[in-house]
Scaffold this motif. Structure first.
Motif, mmCIF file in Angstrom:
data_model
loop_
_atom_site.group_PDB
_atom_site.id
_atom_site.type_symbol
_atom_site.label_atom_id
_atom_site.label_comp_id
_atom_site.label_asym_id
_atom_site.label_seq_id
_atom_site.Cartn_x
_atom_site.Cartn_y
_atom_site.Cartn_z
ATOM 1 N N VAL A 167 -12.440 6.764 9.197
ATOM 2 C CA VAL A 167 -12.200 8.018 9.687
ATOM 3 C C VAL A 167 -13.453 8.678 10.194
ATOM 4 N N ALA A 168 -13.166 9.640 10.976
ATOM 5 C CA ALA A 168 -14.524 10.479 11.737
ATOM 6 C C ALA A 168 -15.412 9.371 12.502
ATOM 7 N N ALA A 169 -14.798 8.823 13.291
ATOM 8 C CA ALA A 169 -15.134 7.821 14.241
ATOM 9 C C ALA A 169 -16.138 6.900 13.578
ATOM 10 N N GLY A 170 -15.834 6.490 12.054
ATOM 11 C CA GLY A 170 -16.499 5.632 11.626
ATOM 12 C C GLY A 170 -17.535 6.045 10.513
ATOM 13 N N ALA A 171 -17.585 7.408 10.560
ATOM 14 C CA ALA A 171 -18.773 7.905 9.828
ATOM 15 C C ALA A 171 -18.324 8.224 8.282
ATOM 16 N N ALA A 172 -16.914 7.997 8.039
ATOM 17 C CA ALA A 172 -16.587 8.119 6.518
ATOM 18 C C ALA A 172 -15.453 7.208 6.442
ATOM 19 N N TRP A 173 -14.945 7.077 5.325
ATOM 20 C CA TRP A 173 -13.727 6.183 4.917
ATOM 21 C C TRP A 173 -12.794 7.092 4.161
ATOM 22 N N GLY A 174 -11.395 6.785 4.417
ATOM 23 C CA GLY A 174 -10.540 7.721 3.545
ATOM 24 C C GLY A 174 -9.513 6.738 3.017
ATOM 25 N N LEU A 175 -8.815 7.314 1.856
ATOM 26 C CA LEU A 175 -7.614 6.684 1.341
ATOM 27 C C LEU A 175 -6.508 7.952 1.773
ATOM 28 N N ASP A 176 -5.515 7.354 2.587
ATOM 29 C CA ASP A 176 -4.426 8.370 2.959
ATOM 30 C C ASP A 176 -3.227 7.854 2.031
ATOM 31 N N VAL A 177 -2.879 8.979 1.058
ATOM 32 C CA VAL A 177 -2.207 8.616 -0.111
ATOM 33 C C VAL A 177 -0.672 9.308 0.142
ATOM 34 N N THR A 178 0.439 8.827 0.212
ATOM 35 C CA THR A 178 1.823 9.256 0.249
ATOM 36 C C THR A 178 2.381 9.178 -0.989
ATOM 37 N N CYS A 179 2.790 10.246 -1.558
ATOM 38 C CA CYS A 179 3.590 10.302 -2.945
ATOM 39 C C CYS A 179 5.112 10.878 -2.772
ATOM 40 N N ASP A 180 5.806 10.099 -3.141
ATOM 41 C CA ASP A 180 7.346 10.131 -3.138
ATOM 42 C C ASP A 180 7.721 10.553 -4.555
ATOM 43 N N LEU A 181 8.081 11.785 -4.941
ATOM 44 C CA LEU A 181 8.408 12.284 -6.339
ATOM 45 C C LEU A 181 9.849 12.417 -6.473
ATOM 46 N N VAL A 182 10.533 11.764 -7.526
ATOM 47 C CA VAL A 182 11.803 12.111 -7.796
ATOM 48 C C VAL A 182 12.079 13.030 -8.916
ATOM 49 N N GLY A 183 11.364 13.180 -10.211
ATOM 50 C CA GLY A 183 11.604 14.174 -11.139
ATOM 51 C C GLY A 183 10.605 15.557 -10.867
ATOM 52 N N GLU A 184 10.695 16.448 -11.894
ATOM 53 C CA GLU A 184 9.904 17.612 -12.093
ATOM 54 C C GLU A 184 8.387 17.297 -11.885
ATOM 55 N N VAL A 186 6.450 3.666 -9.575
ATOM 56 C CA VAL A 186 6.266 4.136 -10.977
ATOM 57 C C VAL A 186 7.268 5.028 -11.554
ATOM 58 N N ALA A 187 8.139 4.427 -12.260
ATOM 59 C CA ALA A 187 9.069 5.220 -13.097
ATOM 60 C C ALA A 187 10.262 5.973 -11.670
ATOM 61 N N GLY A 188 10.344 5.399 -10.950
ATOM 62 C CA GLY A 188 11.140 5.976 -9.654
ATOM 63 C C GLY A 188 10.393 6.453 -8.649
ATOM 64 N N ASP A 189 8.934 7.086 -8.795
ATOM 65 C CA ASP A 189 8.294 7.698 -7.982
ATOM 66 C C ASP A 189 7.721 6.555 -7.186
ATOM 67 N N ALA A 190 7.509 6.777 -5.776
ATOM 68 C CA ALA A 190 6.971 6.070 -4.803
ATOM 69 C C ALA A 190 5.562 6.232 -4.263
ATOM 70 N N PHE A 191 4.680 5.509 -4.293
ATOM 71 C CA PHE A 191 3.253 5.567 -3.830
ATOM 72 C C PHE A 191 2.857 4.669 -2.856
ATOM 73 N N ARG A 192 2.101 5.291 -1.924
ATOM 74 C CA ARG A 192 1.661 4.113 -0.891
ATOM 75 C C ARG A 192 0.091 4.906 -0.673
ATOM 76 N N TRP A 193 -0.629 4.107 -0.201
ATOM 77 C CA TRP A 193 -2.002 4.546 0.049
ATOM 78 C C TRP A 193 -2.651 3.482 1.037
ATOM 79 N N ASP A 194 -3.203 3.828 2.480
ATOM 80 C CA ASP A 194 -4.000 3.113 3.339
ATOM 81 C C ASP A 194 -5.375 3.436 3.169
ATOM 82 N N LEU A 195 -6.033 2.473 3.512
ATOM 83 C CA LEU A 195 -7.641 2.283 3.504
ATOM 84 C C LEU A 195 -7.798 2.294 5.066
#
Length: 240
Positions: free
Chosen positions: A193-210, A181-190
């Protein structure tokens, strides 16, 4: 409450309230639960406030104890359905013949706000990925079960290839998504977690600008899509 905490809440104009229809043990309509996650300046969770209305009481009140129970009580979650505001308004009209209060009115019945945004947890240093100004890592945590139909719906919405078997408890990551998105890079993994007791989205945000507004838009959008599949958001933690 810190100034940055106030500024973030005032500046973010996208929908913030989460609506849930509550049924009694026999499946009959019982009431509404309305929640809002309060966000720190970096979009991590700083608190959760809520209000509830029940047919028995006929009035709105603070519902913080119900929101806390919802995250740990599977029996309560079985009686709760995530909905949008339009569906909540129709449900409310059917029960009491009145318009659902607007969001500022609903917030007036929420419990007390945290005194200040908490210090963020960091599990690694501030180094950004090469070519970017800043790298952030978040985890959005959800309670309840992820069904095969919900996984298929998320896969379609995100154009995410499913890389793991939902039925296999040993499989942790079910899929990954990448976006630019406009030079920024995003990734998320579904992931499981917690031995199957919950679900998580692990989101990595690489930002270019301020500017980091795209981070808030993404985190809120992902939370909404998971809620639409019946999962209950618990928190947004930031690890980097």
């Amino acid at each position: 409450m810190t100034k940055t905490f106030v500024a973030r809440q005032a500046a973010d104009s996208s929908p913030a309230l989460h609506y849930y229809v509550v049924h009694d043990g026999a499946g009959g309509p019982e009431g509404l639960l309305v929640e809002e996650f309060l966000l720190a300046a970096d979009y991590s969770s700083a608190g959760l406030v809520s209000g509830g209305w029940s047919r028995e009481e006929g009035q709105w009140r603070d519902a913080s104890s119900t929101s806390r129970r919802l995250r740990v009580d599977a029996a309560l979650r079985a009686r709760v359905t995530p909905v949008g505001r339009a569906a909540a308004a129709a449900f409310y009209w059917d029960l009491c013949g009145a318009d659902l209060p607007d969001e500022p009115e609903l917030r007036a019945c929420f419990g007390g706000l945290p005194a200040q945004a908490p210090c963020a947890l960091r599990l690694s240093g501030p180094e950004a990925r090469s070519g970017f100004r800043e790298t952030r890592v978040y985890r959005i945590l959800f309670a309840d079960e992820l069904t095969q139909d919900a996984l298929a719906a998320l896969s379609e919405a995100w154009q995410m290839p499913v890389t793991g078997d939902l039925a296999d408890p040993e499989v942790r990551v079910l899929g990954a998504v990448r976006r630019q998105v406009a030079g920024d890079a995003f990734r998320w993994d579904l992931r499981r977690v917690a031995a199957g007791a919950a679900w998580g989205l692990d989101v990595t945000c690489d930002l270019v600008g301020e500017h980091d507004e795209a981070v808030g838009v993404l985190l809120r959008g992902l939370t909404t899509q998971m809620r639409q599949q019946g999962l209950i958001p618990v928190t947004v933690d930031r690890f980097r």
